[in-house]
Write a protein that holds these residues in place. Sequence first.
Motif, PDB file in Angstrom:
ATOM      1  N   ALA A 161       0.995  -1.077  -0.017  1.00 52.39           N
ATOM      2  CA  ALA A 161       0.027   0.089  -0.053  1.00 52.39           C
ATOM      3  C   ALA A 161       0.978   1.324  -0.057  1.00 52.39           C
ATOM      4  O   ALA A 161       2.014   1.199   0.382  1.00 52.39           O
ATOM      5  N   ASP A 181      -9.305   7.017 -10.875  1.00 55.02           N
ATOM      6  CA  ASP A 181      -8.938   6.607  -9.441  1.00 55.02           C
ATOM      7  C   ASP A 181      -8.354   7.624  -8.875  1.00 55.02           C
ATOM      8  O   ASP A 181      -7.104   7.767  -8.591  1.00 55.02           O
ATOM      9  N   TYR A 193      -3.622   3.686  -0.826  1.00 54.48           N
ATOM     10  CA  TYR A 193      -3.884   3.021  -2.287  1.00 54.48           C
ATOM     11  C   TYR A 193      -3.484   1.389  -1.732  1.00 54.48           C
ATOM     12  O   TYR A 193      -2.355   1.383  -1.394  1.00 54.48           O
ATOM     13  N   SER A 194      -4.385   0.643  -2.092  1.00 50.32           N
ATOM     14  CA  SER A 194      -4.354  -0.808  -1.787  1.00 50.32           C
ATOM     15  C   SER A 194      -3.721  -1.565  -3.218  1.00 50.32           C
ATOM     16  O   SER A 194      -4.634  -1.396  -4.160  1.00 50.32           O
ATOM     17  N   GLU A 196      -3.912  -4.689  -3.238  1.00 52.53           N
ATOM     18  CA  GLU A 196      -4.690  -5.773  -3.376  1.00 52.53           C
ATOM     19  C   GLU A 196      -6.140  -5.287  -3.882  1.00 52.53           C
ATOM     20  O   GLU A 196      -6.600  -6.066  -4.786  1.00 52.53           O
ATOM     21  N   LYS A 197      -6.479  -4.330  -3.472  1.00 45.99           N
ATOM     22  CA  LYS A 197      -7.813  -3.827  -3.887  1.00 45.99           C
ATOM     23  C   LYS A 197      -7.713  -3.091  -5.206  1.00 45.99           C
ATOM     24  O   LYS A 197      -8.583  -2.693  -6.106  1.00 45.99           O
ATOM     25  N   LYS A 198      -6.498  -2.451  -5.565  1.00 46.02           N
ATOM     26  CA  LYS A 198      -6.161  -1.717  -6.844  1.00 46.02           C
ATOM     27  C   LYS A 198      -7.035  -0.433  -6.699  1.00 46.02           C
ATOM     28  O   LYS A 198      -7.533  -0.137  -7.737  1.00 46.02           O
ATOM     29  N   GLY A 199      -7.249   0.078  -5.566  1.00 41.05           N
ATOM     30  CA  GLY A 199      -7.994   1.360  -5.399  1.00 41.05           C
ATOM     31  C   GLY A 199      -7.501   2.074  -4.294  1.00 41.05           C
ATOM     32  O   GLY A 199      -6.515   1.557  -3.368  1.00 41.05           O
ATOM     33  N   THR A 201      -8.638   4.298  -0.826  1.00 42.17           N
ATOM     34  CA  THR A 201      -9.614   4.426   0.272  1.00 42.17           C
ATOM     35  C   THR A 201      -9.290   5.729   0.999  1.00 42.17           C
ATOM     36  O   THR A 201      -8.107   5.743   1.550  1.00 42.17           O
TER      37      THR A 201
END
Length: 230
Positions: A161, A181, A193-194, A196-199, A201
Amino acid sequence: MNNEQEHKLDERIRFVAKHYEEGRLDADKAWQQFAGKHQIYRSVSFRRYWMAAASVVLLLIGFGTYFMTERNAHEWVAVTTAPGQLKDVYLPDSTLISMAGNSSIRYDVKAYGKERRVVEMKGKAFFQVTRNESRPFSVYTERTEVTVLGTSFQISEQPGATDVDVMTGKVSFAATGNETDKVILTAGMSASYSMEKKGITILEEADLNNLSWKTRQLRFNDTPAGESDR
């Protein structure tokens, strides 16, 4: 040819033969004097003219290519820190970067500030950016991009991240290569930015001690004194 003309020609030949000395006559000089009196001009051969012109053009192209190559060449300035080492770095516009241990930054000193102010980084660093609305300041990590005009914020890279914490001003936080994004963060806000989630938060609760590595101080909120000593 009549007899009188033949006689004059014969006299001239005998005169030349009498006074001729080998090497005494400069043919080029004689031609120049003769041509000058009679307004006769030698024509430069077409081939020689274009060879000379081509040489000049190639020379100019060579100088132009060298100049453009040198002008556009990168001149990188890189700074790294060892584990546990803290270091302050001032950029050409007086922007201050406080680097945590085991981190690195680099920027192109030739390009910096001409149209944009761009820094590449790895690890963790706190930025106090000198405001310049005509020259946006951007920080590139391996996965994200942060763009500001003038503010203070922290970027922290982790294996999975990248976190951004904003102290003052406004920050644009985006995933690299994905302008859709993107979030806008203001003072007191944090986002992550994660991989794993590619996004991205937005974090609801800010870490009170996210700058403890820099300030050497720990902050506690509604924590019993006994627990703070642990």
